[in-house]
Design a protein around this motif. Structure first.
Motif: not given
Length: 358
Positions: A95, A98, A102, A197, A200
């Motif tokens: 993460t 990010f 998101n 993910s 991304n």
């Protein structure tokens, strides 16, 4: 923490109790595992250490709301192992990097945060656009998102942030549960992390290359607000090309460009920006219709003794709490009366049947 540390007794035992607190442990067989939790977690640690741990094939089922999709439920032993690896290694590393917008399945994010962010977007757009709600929305839905995830892309995604030991084990475990080259089913935490993910790079292109100021993605749904339709047409072309690299497409019926005044329909609500700059959240009719049908089914279960009255109200109150995130006072009051009426009618009908039998 690394892979080896996350699969030792202590984090595995913590993971087991996290699963229990989250309501993942309900069946009698699963409850027995918790009773013997120390022994089971020691066994799991040993199996992983000696490469004898083999994930079981998940059970599959269909969800029909808010959209029809295949889902899976993994065995509790696998859930414990994945929870430990995800919470301690995969999630914290994946993460990082990010974009803020998101919004799905992350700490301090989720539906409520996403809804508040949409409100913020609309207020800012109104002010920055000269106190006007004139504009356009490009809204998208990725068709069969999980079904079209390539396993090679999943590994490449993990490789960007994780050490090889974690990547190799994650790939092996996922491959045992989903033994094909393309497609997963939502239901496990590891697949969920892949879901937030994988795109991304897509998010960064929309935000930084296309300069989309008002962009939000919630797993496989999202939108962009802009001043002109032409700007969004060009953005959609770039997004379509990038998405094709993953072997995916936008849903032809659910992806469209429309006037901002029509309202953004997402997360079970329609967000309308009025001429005065006020944002109104209207709960979608489909959401209410689905809950009414659900209440009827649950009322019948109460009458049959399959669930308790308290469980009936617990489920309804969960929907009510979500509905109250919008401008829904009158709708909620009508639904409260409907819930009382449906329950009373089901109980009265059962009582009358019993009296006739006697």
């Amino acid at each position: 923490m690394n892979f080896k540390q996350s699969t030792q007794f202590s984090p595995l035992y913590d993971s087991m109790w996290k699963c229990k607190r989250d309501g993942k442990i309900k069946k009698a067989s699963v409850a027995r595992l918790v009773i013997h939790g120390i022994e089971e977690c020691l066994k799991l640690e040993k199996e992983i250490e000696t490469n004898k741990y083999k994930p079981r094939k998940p059970k599959t089922f269909k969800l029909t709301y808010p959209k029809v999709r295949d889902c899976s439920s993994i065995h509790i032993r696998d859930r414990i192992v994945q929870r430990s690896l995800n919470d301690n290694v995969i999630y914290p590393k994946m993460t990082t990097g990010f974009i803020y917008d998101n919004m799905a399945c992350q700490k301090d994010k989720g539906t409520t945060t996403a809804m508040d962010r949409i409100n913020t977007f609309l207020h800012r757009y109104y002010i920055n656009n000269g106190n006007s709600n004139e504009g356009f929305v490009w809204q998208f839905d990725i068709q069969g998102y999980y079904k079209h995830m390539k396993h090679a892309d999943a590994r490449a995604c993990f490789e960007t942030k994780l050490d090889m030991a974690t990547v190799d084990h994650a790939e092996e475990w996922l491959q045992r549960q989903y033994p094909y080259d393309i497609g997963y089913e939502p239901g496990s935490q590891m697949v969920q992390i892949l879901g937030i993910s994988l795109l991304n790079p897509f998010d960064h292109i929309i935000k930084e290359i296309c300069h989309a100021k008002y962009y939000l993605r919630y797993m496989d749904d999202g939108f962009v607000i802009a001043n002109s339709k032409e700007e969004l047409i060009e953005l959609q072309k770039v997004a379509t090309e990038k998405l094709a690299e993953y072997g995916m497409n936008f849903h032809p019926k659910k992806t469209r460009i429309y006037p901002l005044k029509d309202g953004i329909k997402i997360l079970g609500f329609t967000f309308k920006l009025t001429d005065s700059g006020k944002v109104i959240r209207l709960i979608n009719a489909q959401n209410v219709k689905h809950e009414r049908k659900k209440l009827v089914r649950m009322a019948h279960k109460v009458a049959k003794g399959e669930i308790t009255v308290s469980k009936y109200w617990e489920c309804f109150n969960a929907w009510k709490a979500h509905a109250e995130l919008g401008n829904t006072y009158k709708v909620v009051q009508r639904m409260i009366q409907y819930a009382k009426q449906v329950l009373k009618e089901s109980l009265d009908e059962t009582e009358n049947k019993n009296n006739r039998t006697d």
